[in-house]
Structure formats: structure tokens, C-alpha cells
Design a protein around this motif. Structure first.
Motif, PDB file in Angstrom:
ATOM      1  N   ASN A  59       0.653  -1.272   0.208  1.00 25.38           N
ATOM      2  CA  ASN A  59      -0.155  -0.258  -0.104  1.00 25.38           C
ATOM      3  C   ASN A  59       1.251   1.517  -0.201  1.00 25.38           C
ATOM      4  N   GLN A  60       0.449   2.208  -0.753  1.00 21.35           N
ATOM      5  CA  GLN A  60       1.350   3.538  -0.984  1.00 21.35           C
ATOM      6  C   GLN A  60       0.155   4.800  -0.626  1.00 21.35           C
ATOM      7  N   HIS A  61       0.196   5.709   0.519  1.00 19.60           N
ATOM      8  CA  HIS A  61      -0.896   6.777   0.823  1.00 19.60           C
ATOM      9  C   HIS A  61      -0.078   8.153   0.350  1.00 19.60           C
ATOM     10  N   ASN A 121      -4.431  -1.016   5.095  1.00 16.71           N
ATOM     11  CA  ASN A 121      -3.157  -0.372   6.459  1.00 16.71           C
ATOM     12  C   ASN A 121      -2.337   0.536   5.799  1.00 16.71           C
ATOM     13  N   ALA A 122      -1.658   1.602   5.945  1.00 20.42           N
ATOM     14  CA  ALA A 122      -0.367   1.971   6.142  1.00 20.42           C
ATOM     15  C   ALA A 122       0.077   2.876   7.377  1.00 20.42           C
ATOM     16  N   THR A 151      -2.972   3.368  10.550  1.00 19.91           N
ATOM     17  CA  THR A 151      -4.012   3.586   9.515  1.00 19.91           C
ATOM     18  C   THR A 151      -4.419   1.984   9.567  1.00 19.91           C
ATOM     19  N   ARG A 152      -5.674   1.676   9.577  1.00 12.63           N
ATOM     20  CA  ARG A 152      -6.234  -0.283   9.802  1.00 12.63           C
ATOM     21  C   ARG A 152      -7.763   0.236   8.603  1.00 12.63           C
ATOM     22  N   ILE A 153      -7.643   1.062   7.650  1.00 10.92           N
ATOM     23  CA  ILE A 153      -8.358   0.906   6.557  1.00 10.92           C
ATOM     24  C   ILE A 153      -9.153  -0.676   5.599  1.00 10.92           C
ATOM     25  N   ALA A 154     -10.272  -1.024   5.664  1.00 10.49           N
ATOM     26  CA  ALA A 154     -10.241  -1.975   4.774  1.00 10.49           C
ATOM     27  C   ALA A 154     -11.494  -1.655   3.788  1.00 10.49           C
TER      28      ALA A 154
END
Length: 701
Positions: A59-61, A121-122, A151-154
Motif C-alpha cells: 500500500n502507498q498513501h 493499512n499504512a 491507519t487500519r483501513i479495509a
């Protein structure tokens, strides 16, 4: 930021390379299966497919905001304390998976739809710098504070895509797809942290090097998340009917909509995965009848020959692998921050040290240095000590270096410190003129004798050791150990096995077997009577290096019988390929990995472990496992009594073992001066002998 982007680019490159390698392997394996007709292949590629897919994602934000509503920076922003720069990027990892269906639109295009669950997640970070005062009341230093959003994003979502098959005549093969991902965020948790990174001293108000984290949900979440999507995959049939397909793939998503309203924050992904697809099977075509060979009733003379490559395990293949092994070795060596001067009263840096011109310093790199126990002038890493320190001074522009010139304290040098001062000036002048280091960063001192001299002062070896310049920096990284790397290439033996068969009613008089490439004979056998059942050609390093891997070998067998009749087999070919094997270990034997470390330089006649070497000890600890077998061996130089040197080297080994926590399990020895690692006629050679070596043997599972 640059290092993160570079790591992502390199990861994409490696994954694409892995996909190409998988494609090549799949084509080779598929070539051994029965090949369907073109009509059957087109029918197989034009049927409905459905299955499951999943894999791993990087992941890359990408962001640009100072803080989130409800998650303020721990210290309020003011005009005098503006706080850290904006959060701009972050990386993380996660899993993804779901179900898929692919509907054929034509022989070349399919409509694909996937329903999937994806983790985004990132960890998004930014750094803040503030001046702090050290405990001893000295000058202030800049403290580095890391602010992080974990962050914990799904999300769950649909991925419609258009799939193009460049080779529609094959049921298997390459797939290229473009589309979009429309997702709904189902988890949006966030934890904010602040950690004091450097210096080693200091803490936040209230104590501690980390502030209590703040957790909660991401504010103003934009639940609908849309991304552009591109993918590449390869279908590998798992059965002859091609009803079951295994499809490794690489895909990438680029965020279009943001995560939170009102701020710049998007999510991108690089995904590697594998899909299992099912479609109705294709009926197997009937096998063609096998050719019937009618042997002549009375053969006069017949010959045939077959050549195969032989693998290391003894199995035979239709081609020959010319194997080249690349061995990547790494060694961590302590840096000896001393420059030794030759001769009484000498003030010029000796010629064995590598001194560069100003234009040469731009191309200097420690990656080009090769570790060796031979102190070769201008080549051994130690003789680049000034260049290594100067390059690090460029990397740490606030670091300062103290250059202390010393006399031997015994000969006529001890009457004045002027010789010591001139020695320090010689080193300072080189760092300024060749490397452009500012004079304000280079402090010089002069001493009649070093504060840590080699004793006794009147011994000839110690006199030469004490004629030196000592280098010390206020930044530990300037004189930190050096990591040396090298890649050695070794051409491994390859084998071609030739199997001749000859039938003759009157017997064989002589025979000749030739292998040639580009019209040149590269191997020849000959003899009288019937040829051997098998003949092996072991291709050595010189022969393997001369062969062209992209040009096949051609071979023929010529036989003459006792009646004078001759026959030659039709020219046949065997393909060559060049395999490169890579290794990152120094030695593998008896199913073990053996790592070797030369890590610690001790002061003369001392066995105490200096604080500068604690980082090396920490590195070794991190690589130890419960199954590891550790041998710790101490050494000394040639100076002094042999029995005393043996006890001193053993004490050094025990000190290292105690620092590693291995006094009860490691094999500890001291060789004293009975084994000299380096040339003891040189002062630097004697210093490098005052060391401990650690060998770690780890069984392979």
C-alpha cells in the motif's frame, strides 16, 4: 520520501520480472503437454470462467495535510512553534481476496467482474526538528521527532475490467486488463503517535520518549472509494482438458477519490496474487498413431546418436545449462581511525594511503572496496580511511572532526610538538583541498604522545605505532564500521552426455564423434571398435566461457565398418542456456549457513570492549537463532610474551562472548600471536590483529 518511492519502484520492477519469469517457465512446462488444435484452443478461451482470487498488496498513501480534525499535533502550533511539515506519504502491507467471473465478448476480449475485500493499512509519517540541551549543559543539538498516523483501513468493492488476450488462439497465455475498483470503506481506524528518534538523551514533558497514542476513527470519511485499475496475468492450464486454470497476476490501483473530505489523501496499491479459474473441459483429441519402424532384415551398417544435458542431480534434459554462480558476500569491519607516519620526523602522509584528486572524489564509493586480509597499498579498505571519513563528513554536514597529531614520545620527536602539529595539518590539508571540507569543521591538536599510546614506548614496533594522527568525531557515524560488499562469479561445471548406438553385421573398425558451434569443432571423440554406450563431456570454466549461449551445438557421429563402408548421422542440435545462480552467504556446507564476522579492534594490551563497537554486537545478536553454533576466537599481534598473548586473546574472546550473552553456549578460544591475521611489519597490520572473530553456523531447515 525519495527512498520510499525508490523502494516502491524497485518492488514493481521485481514483481514484473517475476511475472515474466513465471510466464517463461509456464510456456516451457506447457510445451510438454499435448497441444490442442487451434479450433479447440479458441473454444477453450471463449467459455465462461469463474473462480477465486487473492494475494498480497503493498500500500502507498499520498497525502498533503498538516493534521486531521480530532487528531491535533500533540504540541499546539504557534508562530514560534509551527510544528512538523505536512503528512505527505506512507506505506503499508495487507491481504486482498475475493471471487471473480469472466464473460467472453469475443475470441480476444472478456468482461471481468470481481468482488473483493482489500486491506489498505499504512503508516503515514512526518518528521519535526527541535533544539534541545544535552544533560551536560553543552551546546544545543537538534532533536528529531517522528509524528505517525497508523491507519487500519479495509474496503469491500467491485472491480469491473476489460480483459484483452493478445494470443486468442491459446486457451492459456497472457492477459492484459484495465478497469476500475469501486469500494466501500468498512474499517477506518486511526492511531496517532509521536516518538523521539534522536538524540539518545532527552524525553517529552512528563517523561518517556513516546507520547501516549490517540486512537479513533478517521474523521469526515469519504466512504465511497474509486480507483483506476490495471493488471497483467498469465493463464496456466492444470489439466489436459484446460478446464482448470491457475493464473498468477500483478495489478496496480491508483486512487481517484480521497479518504477524508476536505483534505488531500488518496490510496494506491501494488498487488501480487493468484487466481484459480474453472470452465467446462475440452474433449481430448485422439492420439495420433505411433510410427512403426520396420527394421531391415539384414542391416549392413546403421548408426544413431543422442545428446542430452545432465543436471547436478543426475537427471537428463533436452538442453544444456551453462551455470554461472554469483556469490554476494558482505562483511562488517571496524574502521581504524589512525594514519601512521613512516620514519622519525616524517610529516607527509605515506604513499600506501589512497589519496584522491578533487575530481576523483565525486566517483568514490565504498561499494567498490573489496575486503581482504592482504594489506595491499592503495587498495585495502583501510588505506581509504581518509576518503571514507571525508565522504561521511559530506553526508553529515554538521559533524566535526578532531585531528590529533602525535609524536613517538621517545626519539628526537619528543622535544617539540611541531612535528605532531604538521602531521595533523597534512591530514587536514588533504580533507580540505581534495574533499572540500570546511576548515571550521576540522579541529587540530598536537601531542607529544597519544593519550592511549602503545607500550612500552621504547620498543621499535611501538615507536612506529605512536607516530600517528588520530581521528575523532562528535557524530558516531563518521568513524562507524564499514560494510563491504563484493560479487564473485564462478562458472560451474556443466555436462553433456552423448549416447551413440551402432549396428553392423561385419563389426566396427573406427568411429568419430564431433560437437561444433558456428562451424568450429568444440569437442571431439574418436576410437577403434564399437563406441562406448555413453560419453560425458564436462564443460570447464574456460570452455563454458567460450561457448555462445544463444547458439545451439550441432553434433554428428561417423562410423566405418570392417568392410570399409562409412555412415554419418544427420546433424542434430542441442540448445544452450545460461543460468545465473545467486548466493548471499559466505559458505554453505553440510546443510549449514556459515556467517563470519571480524568485528572488534581492542586497544593495546586491553581486553575491554569499547562502546563504539556495541552496534556491531547488536547486529550479530539480531542474526542469532536458537539452533546457531557460535565460535568466538581472539587474536593478538606479535608483540610481547606468547603466553601472555594467549591469555589476552582468550580474555578478548570472553569479553565478546559476554557482550553477546553466549558465555555458556559458544566455543571460545584464543590463539594469541600463534596465528597472525595481517602483516605485522606494518603498524596498521598489528592493530588489525588485536581483534575477535565470530563464526555463526546455522543449520538449514
Amino acid at each position: 520520501m525519495k527512498s520510499i518511492k525508490l523502494r516502491i519502484k524497485m518492488t514493481r520492477f521485481l514483481l514484473v520480472t517475476a511475472m515474466i519469469g513465471t510466464t517463461f517457465h509456464a510456456q516451457k512446462a506447457t510445451a510438454q503437454q499435448p497441444v490442442p488444435t487451434e479450433t479447440q484452443a479458441v473454444n477453450a478461451s471463449s467459455r465462461l470462467r469463474f473462480g477465486v482470487v487473492g494475494g498480497y498488496a503493498l500500500n502507498q498513501h499520498t497525502a498533503n495535510f498538516p493534521e486531521l480534525q480530532g487528531f491535533p499535533i500533540f504540541e499546539p502550533r504557534t508562530t514560534t512553534s509551527p510544528g512538523p511539515p505536512n503528512f505527505t506519504s506512507g506505506t503499508g502491507r495487507g491481504f486482498w481476496g475475493g471471487a471473480l467471473i469472466e464473460i467472453p465478448l469475443s475470441s480476444s476480449f472478456l468482461l471481468g467482474v470481481r468482488g473483493s475485500y482489500t486491506m489498505h493499512n499504512a503508516r503515514i509519517t512526518t518528521l519535526e526538528w527541535k533544539p534541545v540541551l544535552p544533560p551536560d549543559g553543552g551546546a544545543s543539538v537538534m532533536a528529531t521527532i517522528e509524528h505517525a498516523l497508523q491507519t487500519r483501513i479495509a474496503a469491500v468493492g467491485l472491480e469491473p475490467m476489460l480483459i484483452w488476450k493478445p494470443l486468442p488462439s491459446m486457451a492459456s497465455g497472457l492477459n492484459l486488463a484495465v478497469g476500475a475498483r469501486v469500494g466501500w470503506l468498512v474499517q477506518t481506524a486511526l492511531t496517532m503517535e509521536a516518538n523521539l528518534i534522536t538524540p539518545d538523551f532527552g524525553s517529552f514533558m512528563g517523561g518517556g520518549r513516546s507520547l501516549p497514542p490517540i486512537s479513533g476513527a478517521i474523521p469526515a470519511v469519504q466512504a465511497l472509494n474509486i480507483s483506476a485499475l490495471a493488471a497483467i496475468s498469465y493463464d496456466i492450464p492444470l489439466n489436459a482438458g484446460q478446464s482448470l486454470l491457475l493464473s498468477p497476476e500483478v495489478s496496480s490501483t491508483l486512487g481517484v477519490t480521497g479518504v477524508s473530505n476536505g483534505i488531500s489523501w488518496t490510496m494506491n496499491q501494488l498487488r501480487a496474487g493468484i487466481a484459480l479459474k474453472f470452465s467446462p473441459s475440452v474433449a481430448e483429441p485422439p492420439a495420433p498413431p505411433k510410427p512403426v519402424f520396420i527394421k531391415p532384415a539384414v542391416p549392413v551398417l546403421a548408426a544413431k546418436v543422442k545428446a542430452n544435458g545432465v543436471q547436478p542431480d543426475g537427471s537428463e534434459t533436452s538442453d544444456v545449462a551453462l551455470r554461472t554462480q554469483e556469490i554476494f558476500s558482505r562483511s562488517l569491519r571496524p574502521l581504524l581511525p589512525y594514519i601512521f607516519f613512516d620514519g622519525e620526523g616524517s610529516t607527509s602522509i605515506p604513499e600506501r594511503y589512497a589519496l584522491l584528486l578533487a575530481q576523483q572524489t565525486r566517483s568514490f564509493s565504498t561499494d567498490k572496496l573489496v575486503d581482504s586480509e592482504a594489506l595491499t597499498p592503495k587498495q585495502h579498505p583501510y588505506y581509504h580511511v581518509l576518503n571514507i571519513i571525508a565522504q561521511r563528513l559530506r553526508q553529515y554536514p554538521k559533524a566535526k572532526l578532531t585531528i590529533t597529531g602525535c609524536t613517538d614520545g621517545v626519539t628526537s620527536e619528543n622535544t617539540t610538538v611541531e612535528i605532531a602539529r604538521q602531521r595533523a595539518f597534512a591530514v587536514r590539508r588533504y580533507l580540505m583541498e581534495a574533499w572540500g571540507i570546511e576548515a571550521t569543521r576540522l579541529m587540530t591538536e598536537a601531542k607529544v604522545i597519544s593519550s592511549k599510546p602503545s607500550l612500552p614506548l621504547d620498543e621499535p614496533d611501538k615507536i612506529r605505532e605512536n607516530r600517528r594522527v588520530e581521528l575523532l568525531s562528535d557524530v558516531p557515524q563518521i568513524i562507524a564500521p564499514i560494510l563491504l560488499q563484493d560479487t564473485a562469479r564462478l562458472v560451474l561445471p556443466s555436462v553433456i552426455r552423448v549416447k551413440p548406438t551402432v549396428e553392423s553385421t561385419v563389426g566396427v573398425r573406427e568411429w568419430k564423434m564431433n560437437i561444433h558451434q558456428n562451424g568450429q569443432v568444440v569437442k571431439e571423440w574418436s576410437g577403434n571398435g564399437t563406441p562406448p554406450i555413453t560419453m560425458d563431456w564436462t564443460i570447464g570454466e574456460a570452455e563454458g566461457g567460450a561457448l555462445e549461449s544463444d547458439t545451439p551445438l550441432t553434433y554428428t557421429l561417423t562410423v566405418t565398418d570392417n568392410a570399409g563402408a562409412s555412415i554419418s548421422t544427420p546433424p542434430q542440435t542441442i540448445a544452450l542456456r545460461r543460468d545465473v545462480l545467486k548466493s548471499e552467504v559466505v559458505e554453505r556446507s553440510n546443510q549449514k549457513v556459515i556467517d563470519r564476522y571480524s568485528l572488534i579492534l581492542f586497544d593495546f594490551a586491553k581486553s575491554e570492549l569499547s562502546s563504539a563497537n556495541q552496534s556491531i554486537v547488536t547486529l550479530i545478536k539480531q542474526r542469532l537463532t536458537e539452533q546457531a553454533i557460535v565460535k568466538i576466537t581472539g587474536f593478538t599481534d606479535r608483540t610481547g610474551n606468547e603466553d601472555l598473548n594467549h591469555r589476552l586473546s582468550l580474555a578478548r574472546a570472553q569479553t565478546a562472548a559476554q557482550a553477546l550473552g553466549l558465555t555458556a553456549t559458544a566455543e571460545i578460544n584464543g590463539y594469541g600471536s600463534s596465528v597472525l591475521l595481517y602483516d605485522n611489519d606494518l603498524p596498521e597490520g598489528r592493530f588489525y590483529c588485536r581483534t575477535v572473530r565470530v563464526i555463526v553456523e546455522t543449520p538449514l531447515r
